[in-house]
Enzyme design. Sequence first.
Site, PDB file in Angstrom:
ATOM      1  N   TYR A  55      15.212 -49.564 110.913  1.00 15.85           N
ATOM      2  CA  TYR A  55      13.988 -48.785 111.128  1.00 15.85           C
ATOM      3  C   TYR A  55      12.834 -49.372 110.307  1.00 15.85           C
ATOM      4  O   TYR A  55      11.733 -49.578 110.814  1.00 15.85           O
ATOM      5  CB  TYR A  55      14.246 -47.334 110.722  1.00 15.85           C
ATOM      6  N   LYS A  84       9.377 -51.079 111.699  1.00 14.22           N
ATOM      7  CA  LYS A  84       8.041 -50.616 111.311  1.00 14.22           C
ATOM      8  C   LYS A  84       7.233 -51.744 110.669  1.00 14.22           C
ATOM      9  O   LYS A  84       6.035 -51.875 110.910  1.00 14.22           O
ATOM     10  CB  LYS A  84       8.149 -49.416 110.360  1.00 14.22           C
TER      11      LYS A  84
END
Lengths: 323, 323
Positions: free
Chosen positions: B150, B154
């Site tokens: 994740y 990002k």
Amino acid sequence: MRILITGGTGFIGKQLAQKLLDLNTLTLEGEAPRSIERIVLFDAFAGEDVPSDPRIELVTGDVADPEVIARVTDGVDLVWHLAAVVSSAAEADFDLGMQVNLHGLMLLLETLRKQGTAPRLVYASGFAVFGGKLPDVVDDDTVLTPQSSYGMQKAVGELLVADYARKGFVDGRVLRLPTVAVRPGKPNKAASTFFSSIIREPLVGLPAVCPVRPDTRVYLTSPRRIVESMLLGMTLSPQTLGGERIIPLPGVTTTVADMVAALQRVAGEQATQLIRWEPDATIQRIVESWPSKVQAPSARALGFNADPDFDAIVRAHIEDTAN
Amino acid sequence: MRILITGGTGFIGKQLAQKLLDLNTLTLEGEAPRSIERIVLFDAFAGEDVPSDPRIELVTGDVADPEVIARVTDGVDLVWHLAAVVSSAAEADFDLGMQVNLHGLMLLLETLRKQGTAPRLVYASGFAVFGGKLPDVVDDDTVLTPQSSYGMQKAVGELLVADYARKGFVDGRVLRLPTVAVRPGKPNKAASTFFSSIIREPLVGLPAVCPVRPDTRVYLTSPRRIVESMLLGMTLSPQTLGGERIIPLPGVTTTVADMVAALQRVAGEQATQLIRWEPDATIQRIVESWPSKVQAPSARALGFNADPDFDAIVRAHIEDTAN
């Protein structure tokens, strides 16, 4: 051992392949030597002067084509991923840069992941991941602020390879390369290509154009050191590397003026007079956005070395091209 | 003004949409106020409690589906891209995280680029872009070292949005969000979801599980501040922002123990006794890999604010949920 080199008909790919052929075996740290059975040189172009050897297989195709990537990665143990659209070309043609530098890498990573064997992968990044306002000395902990699409794509590539390595999908290693000079061959579309031209061409009596000011600083490494670093980056064990998979490489900080002075020391003033100074604001801007003073403590601790100075780089280039 | 909010049925999307409806007009810095004609809330799920208003259009679909993205972005002026697979889910299902968090963003950026109008885009990133060995205080110049897929996605998204903005393809702005608490609604698959649960549930007499130690530090912001920041990030002019398109947001550093103490001050000891302490090593590891002490000078200079302290966050949550 089955090896894939993407961008394999570029000059680093060819020199690396020749080195591997000469070695005949490769010893990964902590393992027994293994013979080199096959080297696939994969590239968009067939190129020239590809090493001629029964162990070499030349494959041309699109790095973003799933079918060809599945074929060249089949059963592979080691991958050097050198294929890239260079800086100025990726800036001029955004789609091409994204296709090759980003989608090509993502396809390769996914294809290797699906094999389930976690092959080793060395990914060639570069200091173009930096740009804009930089600290006086860039080190292993400097934030990445690319100011070109090429730099962005390389920065994204570093993050992708590191995460695929963390997840155990590939045994990935990122080498962040200084500008490489003196490159053999012809100029390419890298903004940095003149750093080689202004030495290489005058040494054989040809004119060259320098598009930046003499006081322009640059962080360099030689082709010899890059091939050495490519081998070391691949052979270091996962235990030695641990979680640190992004390795900024050591290099030499010099100026264009000092490069020209080195040329003069080696080849005389008539050589330096072959350089035409034709300022190009775009190239000046791109080159100045890259860091010129760099400390690379992690790489040095792992055994990666820089050239002693730019004179040594010029002498090595003369030796290598005399062969 | 035509607006798209991806992840629009998530709680930030809904609160932002309601705020926009209440405002009725939006004034971009240096421009005249413009009425809000249409807000498309796009999400994988229809969700609950979506604002009921003729200006709202709810569209469900796959963020990586070119056809639906072409439809929801058609003629759009402003895009808030909030759609994401959250941290624990992206770590557990790598393919899903890549599909939504990376390929979804890339598709959105390409679709907006092809419109040729450079619409404004606010992209929600988070401090999960950091991880591993961190300096005592993280600031705007700290290198990104994600330790989760994740966080990698990002970090890659930040680089992509910044380069699309630099090239003028979209007028992109990245907001790097602290952990948001107290979130309304139900727990989700974010590793950080308990930071909300341990306050939200006891306040209404329900039990909650805390999977980390009381001394665990966290960098927080409230839903109110996030909605404010989302609006400010969109309305600031390109001239004000200049080339700095990645904006780490200010927040409050606290500990789980201090959060529980705030709960006790507001709701008494019987509330805190509803918290069951059940250590989860995976969540502890993920949460501890994020920075807890952060300085955000660029954002503060641009007018972004943090909550005064965690007590204020709890009181705001009680006010907001009483409505």
